[in-house]
Design a protein around this motif. Sequence first.
Motif, PDB file in Angstrom:
ATOM      1  N   TYR A 379       0.853  -1.181   0.000  1.00 42.89           N
ATOM      2  CA  TYR A 379       0.000   0.000   0.000  1.00 42.89           C
ATOM      3  C   TYR A 379       0.894   1.238   0.000  1.00 42.89           C
ATOM      4  O   TYR A 379       1.545   1.552   1.001  1.00 42.89           O
ATOM      5  N   ALA A 380       0.929   1.899  -1.151  1.00 44.91           N
ATOM      6  CA  ALA A 380       1.693   3.161  -1.251  1.00 44.91           C
ATOM      7  C   ALA A 380       0.663   4.276  -1.294  1.00 44.91           C
ATOM      8  O   ALA A 380       0.674   5.132  -2.168  1.00 44.91           O
ATOM      9  N   THR A 381      -0.249   4.222  -0.326  1.00 44.47           N
ATOM     10  CA  THR A 381      -1.458   5.045  -0.387  1.00 44.47           C
ATOM     11  C   THR A 381      -1.359   6.325   0.443  1.00 44.47           C
ATOM     12  O   THR A 381      -2.367   7.007   0.636  1.00 44.47           O
ATOM     13  N   GLY A 382      -0.166   6.632   0.922  1.00 40.40           N
ATOM     14  CA  GLY A 382       0.068   7.947   1.492  1.00 40.40           C
ATOM     15  C   GLY A 382      -0.415   8.145   2.919  1.00 40.40           C
ATOM     16  O   GLY A 382      -0.542   7.191   3.696  1.00 40.40           O
ATOM     17  N   PHE A 383      -0.694   9.401   3.223  1.00 37.88           N
ATOM     18  CA  PHE A 383      -0.870   9.824   4.615  1.00 37.88           C
ATOM     19  C   PHE A 383      -2.110  10.704   4.776  1.00 37.88           C
ATOM     20  O   PHE A 383      -2.543  11.357   3.828  1.00 37.88           O
ATOM     21  N   ASP A 384      -2.608  10.752   5.991  1.00 41.29           N
ATOM     22  CA  ASP A 384      -3.561  11.793   6.367  1.00 41.29           C
ATOM     23  C   ASP A 384      -2.658  12.984   6.734  1.00 41.29           C
ATOM     24  O   ASP A 384      -2.225  13.138   7.875  1.00 41.29           O
ATOM     25  N   ALA A 385      -2.313  13.755   5.696  1.00 35.92           N
ATOM     26  CA  ALA A 385      -1.196  14.707   5.812  1.00 35.92           C
ATOM     27  C   ALA A 385      -1.541  15.953   6.627  1.00 35.92           C
ATOM     28  O   ALA A 385      -2.695  16.382   6.674  1.00 35.92           O
ATOM     29  N   MET A 386      -0.557  16.500   7.255  1.00 32.52           N
ATOM     30  CA  MET A 386      -0.538  17.805   7.927  1.00 32.52           C
ATOM     31  C   MET A 386      -1.386  17.870   9.203  1.00 32.52           C
ATOM     32  O   MET A 386      -0.963  18.471  10.176  1.00 32.52           O
ATOM     33  N   THR A 387      -2.586  17.295   9.168  1.00 33.46           N
ATOM     34  CA  THR A 387      -3.428  17.369  10.371  1.00 33.46           C
ATOM     35  C   THR A 387      -3.624  15.999  11.024  1.00 33.46           C
ATOM     36  O   THR A 387      -3.936  15.926  12.216  1.00 33.46           O
ATOM     37  N   GLY A 388      -3.462  14.918  10.231  1.00 24.89           N
ATOM     38  CA  GLY A 388      -3.837  13.579  10.698  1.00 24.89           C
ATOM     39  C   GLY A 388      -3.168  13.181  12.002  1.00 24.89           C
ATOM     40  O   GLY A 388      -3.830  12.679  12.925  1.00 24.89           O
ATOM     41  N   THR A 389      -1.859  13.421  12.091  1.00 28.10           N
ATOM     42  CA  THR A 389      -1.122  12.967  13.276  1.00 28.10           C
ATOM     43  C   THR A 389      -1.571  13.743  14.516  1.00 28.10           C
ATOM     44  O   THR A 389      -1.731  13.167  15.596  1.00 28.10           O
ATOM     45  N   LEU A 390      -1.798  15.041  14.336  1.00 29.94           N
ATOM     46  CA  LEU A 390      -2.235  15.855  15.478  1.00 29.94           C
ATOM     47  C   LEU A 390      -3.633  15.438  15.929  1.00 29.94           C
ATOM     48  O   LEU A 390      -3.916  15.342  17.127  1.00 29.94           O
ATOM     49  N   ILE A 428       5.430  22.364  15.159  1.00 30.95           N
ATOM     50  CA  ILE A 428       6.572  22.571  14.270  1.00 30.95           C
ATOM     51  C   ILE A 428       6.128  22.180  12.860  1.00 30.95           C
ATOM     52  O   ILE A 428       5.642  21.071  12.650  1.00 30.95           O
ATOM     53  N   THR A 429       6.274  23.109  11.950  1.00 33.79           N
ATOM     54  CA  THR A 429       5.808  22.982  10.545  1.00 33.79           C
ATOM     55  C   THR A 429       4.319  22.637  10.478  1.00 33.79           C
ATOM     56  O   THR A 429       3.880  21.791   9.700  1.00 33.79           O
ATOM     57  N   GLY A 430       3.539  23.308  11.304  1.00 32.60           N
ATOM     58  CA  GLY A 430       2.096  23.069  11.319  1.00 32.60           C
ATOM     59  C   GLY A 430       1.412  23.602  10.065  1.00 32.60           C
ATOM     60  O   GLY A 430       2.005  24.356   9.275  1.00 32.60           O
ATOM     61  N   PRO A 431       0.130  23.228   9.876  1.00 35.14           N
ATOM     62  CA  PRO A 431      -0.624  23.731   8.730  1.00 35.14           C
ATOM     63  C   PRO A 431      -0.721  25.255   8.787  1.00 35.14           C
ATOM     64  O   PRO A 431      -0.942  25.820   9.856  1.00 35.14           O
ATOM     65  N   ALA A 493      -6.754  17.635  -7.003  1.00 35.28           N
ATOM     66  CA  ALA A 493      -7.279  16.913  -5.837  1.00 35.28           C
ATOM     67  C   ALA A 493      -6.082  16.277  -5.132  1.00 35.28           C
ATOM     68  O   ALA A 493      -5.802  15.098  -5.298  1.00 35.28           O
ATOM     69  N   SER A 494      -5.364  17.095  -4.375  1.00 36.16           N
ATOM     70  CA  SER A 494      -4.097  16.636  -3.781  1.00 36.16           C
ATOM     71  C   SER A 494      -4.243  16.470  -2.274  1.00 36.16           C
ATOM     72  O   SER A 494      -5.215  16.939  -1.681  1.00 36.16           O
ATOM     73  N   TRP A 495      -3.214  15.864  -1.674  1.00 36.36           N
ATOM     74  CA  TRP A 495      -3.243  15.803  -0.211  1.00 36.36           C
ATOM     75  C   TRP A 495      -2.976  17.171   0.412  1.00 36.36           C
ATOM     76  O   TRP A 495      -3.311  17.392   1.570  1.00 36.36           O
ATOM     77  N   TYR A 496      -2.372  18.103  -0.365  1.00 36.69           N
ATOM     78  CA  TYR A 496      -2.234  19.482   0.149  1.00 36.69           C
ATOM     79  C   TYR A 496      -3.620  20.047   0.469  1.00 36.69           C
ATOM     80  O   TYR A 496      -3.789  20.887   1.329  1.00 36.69           O
ATOM     81  N   MET A 497      -4.618  19.583  -0.336  1.00 36.36           N
ATOM     82  CA  MET A 497      -6.003  20.062  -0.195  1.00 36.36           C
ATOM     83  C   MET A 497      -6.833  19.146   0.711  1.00 36.36           C
ATOM     84  O   MET A 497      -8.031  19.366   0.872  1.00 36.36           O
ATOM     85  N   GLY A 498      -6.225  18.105   1.227  1.00 28.69           N
ATOM     86  CA  GLY A 498      -6.970  17.139   2.043  1.00 28.69           C
ATOM     87  C   GLY A 498      -7.826  16.205   1.203  1.00 28.69           C
ATOM     88  O   GLY A 498      -8.665  15.468   1.729  1.00 28.69           O
ATOM     89  N   ALA A 499      -7.610  16.224  -0.136  1.00 34.23           N
ATOM     90  CA  ALA A 499      -8.527  15.513  -1.026  1.00 34.23           C
ATOM     91  C   ALA A 499      -8.315  14.003  -1.042  1.00 34.23           C
ATOM     92  O   ALA A 499      -9.140  13.281  -1.598  1.00 34.23           O
ATOM     93  N   LYS A 504     -12.480  14.600   4.505  1.00 37.94           N
ATOM     94  CA  LYS A 504     -11.591  15.636   5.043  1.00 37.94           C
ATOM     95  C   LYS A 504     -11.920  16.967   4.350  1.00 37.94           C
ATOM     96  O   LYS A 504     -12.124  16.993   3.135  1.00 37.94           O
ATOM     97  N   PRO A 505     -11.989  18.066   5.120  1.00 38.35           N
ATOM     98  CA  PRO A 505     -12.318  19.340   4.479  1.00 38.35           C
ATOM     99  C   PRO A 505     -11.295  19.717   3.407  1.00 38.35           C
ATOM    100  O   PRO A 505     -10.101  19.480   3.582  1.00 38.35           O
ATOM    101  N   ARG A 506     -11.787  20.269   2.310  1.00 35.50           N
ATOM    102  CA  ARG A 506     -10.892  20.680   1.212  1.00 35.50           C
ATOM    103  C   ARG A 506     -10.379  22.087   1.489  1.00 35.50           C
ATOM    104  O   ARG A 506     -11.060  23.075   1.194  1.00 35.50           O
ATOM    105  N   VAL A 507      -9.220  22.148   2.083  1.00 34.63           N
ATOM    106  CA  VAL A 507      -8.592  23.424   2.411  1.00 34.63           C
ATOM    107  C   VAL A 507      -7.129  23.302   2.020  1.00 34.63           C
ATOM    108  O   VAL A 507      -6.509  22.278   2.331  1.00 34.63           O
TER     109      VAL A 507
END
Length: 547
Positions: A379-390, A428-431, A493-499, A504-507
Motif C-alpha cells: 500500500y503506497a497510499t500515502g498519509f492523512d497529511a498535515m493534520t492527521g497525526t495531530l 513545528i511545521t504546522g498547517p 485533488a491533492s493531499w495538500y487540499m486534504g482531497a 476531510k475538508p478541502r482546504v
Amino acid sequence: MSKSESKPAAVDVVVVGAGFSGLYLIHKLRGLGLSFRVFEAGSGVGGTWYWNRYPGARCDVESMQYSYSWDPQLQEEWRWSETFAPQPEILKYANHVADRYDMRPHIEFNTLVEAAEFDEATNRWSIKTSQGETVSARFCIMATGCLSAPRAPEIEGVESFAGPTYHTGQWPHEGVDFSGKRVGIIGTGSSAIQAIPVIAEQAGHLTVFQRTPNYSIPARTTPMNDDYEREWKDNYAARREIMRHTAAGNFYERAAISAGDVTPEERQRIFEERWAIGGTRFMTAFNDLATNAESNEAAAEFVRGKIREIVKDKATAERLIAKDYPIGTKRICADSHYFETYNRDNVRLVDITEEPIHRITPTGVVAGAETHEFDALVYATGFDAMTGTLLRIDIKGRNGQTLNDKWEAGPRTYLGLMTAGFPNMFMITGPGSPSVLSNMMVSIEQHVDWVSDCLANLTRQGSEVIEAELAAEDAWVAHVNEVAYKTLYPKAASWYMGANVEGKPRVFMPYIGGVGAYRDKCDAIAAAGYKGFLMQGPRAAVGAAAE
Ligand code: FAD
Ligand code: N01
C-alpha cells in the motif's frame, strides 16, 4: 524503577516526536536550561526516515542541502555518498546527530502520546502516554511531522488478504524479500514511484494499481563528487543563509522569466536542460509555472512528451500521463527509472479509473472484470497529511474544546505555529506554514529557532502563557487561502487540499507565500512584541503592551 519513574512528572516542556524537528528541539531546549521530556512512538530517532524504509526511498532535495545547518562542525564532518541521499543514509545521519550530541537520554521511545489537555486553573498541559503515565508541562511542542499518519486504502475486504501487506510508511525494519513473488502495489505517488522500479527488479511479477497518474522528473542521483562536496562545504554559511530567504528553502537556480517570454524553441531547450539536470528543480525552469496556466501547460506537455518517448507501449504511456491537473500541483515526483519500468515484461499497469477495484480478497484484488492473484500487497497510499497525526491525539484546549472540533472545517492556525484556544501548544511545521512546500530542514530549523526564542522571551518576561489571538488567526487563515488561490495548486485533488482522505475538508493547508517571506513575517511579529499573540503572566503582558 522503570525508565519513566526516574523522570520528573512535571517539566517545563514536553516534546512529541524525535524526527529532525524533535532532535533540534532537544539541542535548543538544553541550551535554554529548561526541563523537558521527549516522547517518540517509534523505537528510534529519525521520524520519516525511521518509518519509510521502503525500497528506493530517498530524498529529493540535494543531500548537501537536506541537513542541519546549526553546527558548522557537523556539516563539515558529515559526508553524503550520493547527490540525493538514500533513506538508510539519512537515518544514519539522524542517529549520528542523536549520538554525537548525546540526545538519546532525553527521549522515551515506544511511547505514544495519546492525549493532551490544557488545565486553565494551573495553565499547564496534562499529557497522557501509552505507558500509562501522565506528565504535567507548561509547554507542549508537537514535533509530530506532516507526513506521519499513514493511511491504508479504504477498500472492501482490505483486512481479508491472507498474504503479507506492507504500507510504505510503516515498512518492516528487516526489509522484505519479494524474489519470485507476485506483488500488487496500490498507489502511484512519490513513494510508489520510488519503490516500483526496485520492487520490479526483484519480484516475479508486479502489478501497479493507478488511480491518478503523476508527473515525475528523473532524479539523476550520482555518487558524491569530492570537488562538488568541497565547494559546498567551503560556501556553506553563505549558501545556507541564501536558502533561508528563498521561496522553497533550496539553493537552486530559479529563472527570473516567464515561459511566455521566450520562443517555443528556447522554452523546449530550457526544459530539456532541466530534464537533463534532473530533480524537482525542473519546476523552477521559469518563474510562473505555479501561477500561469499556459506556462504550466507547456511544462506539463514537455513531460508528457518524455513519457511517450520512454514508454514503449502506447496505451500504457497514455495511461501514465497526467492530463487533468497542472504539473506540480500534486507533489512533483523525482524518480529513478520509473517510466522505464513499464517496459519490463514482469510489470503491468492497471488504471483503476477504467477497471475499478471492487474488493480485496484473501488471494488478491478484484479490479474490473479480472481477479489478480498476489503473494504480497504493497500500500503506497500515502498519509492523512498535515493534520492527521495531530488529530489522532486527543487534544483539549480551553473550555475542554477539542482540536478535532476546532478544525472540523479544516485547520486554523496563526502562522502554523499555534492555534487560538490552545495556549502554550506549539506546532513545528504546522498547517499554515510553508512546511511541505519547502526543503523541510530549512522550515524545521526556522520554526524551532522561533519557538525557542519565544520560550526564552517568555521566561525573561516571566510570562506563563502565550496564545494566538483569534483575530490574528482569522487574518492569517484568510491570507494563507488568498495566496493559495493566486496559484494553480487548488486545481488538483491533492493531499495538500486534504482531497486524499474521504470526508476531510478541502482546504489548502500549507502556506505558499514562500519560505523567505514567511520568515520575515515571523521575525517581524516577534520583534513587535509577538503581535497577534496574547501573553499572560505574573510580570508581563507583552502582547498587550505591543497593541
Ligand atoms: P517526522 O520525521 O514525521 O517525525 C515525527 C515523529 O513524531 C515521528 O517519529 C513519529 O513517530 C512521532 N510521533 C507522531 N505522533 C506521535 C505521538 N502521538 N506520540 C509520540 N510520537 C509521535 N522533505 C524534504 O524536505 N525533502 C525530501 O526529500 C523529503 N522526502 C520525504 C520522503 C518521504 C517518504 C516522506 C514521508 C517525507 C519526506 N519529506 C521530505 C518530508 C519529511 O517528513 C521531512 O523532511 C522531515 O523529515 C520531517 O521531520 P519532523 O521531525 O518534522 O517529522
Ligand atoms: O503518498 P501520496 P506518498 N485506491 O498521497 C493512491 C513525500 N514523499 O506516500 O492520487 C487507489 O502522494 C493515490 O491516488 P490519488 C512527498 O511530500 C517524498 O506517495 O489520490 N489508490 C496516490 O497515487 C509526497 O507527496 C518523497 O488518486 C489510492 C497514492 O495512493 C508525500 O510524502 C518520497 C487509494 C498516494 O500518494 C506522500 O507521498 C515519498 C485507494 N483507495 C514521499 N488511496 C521524495 O522523493 C490512495 N491512493 C522526497
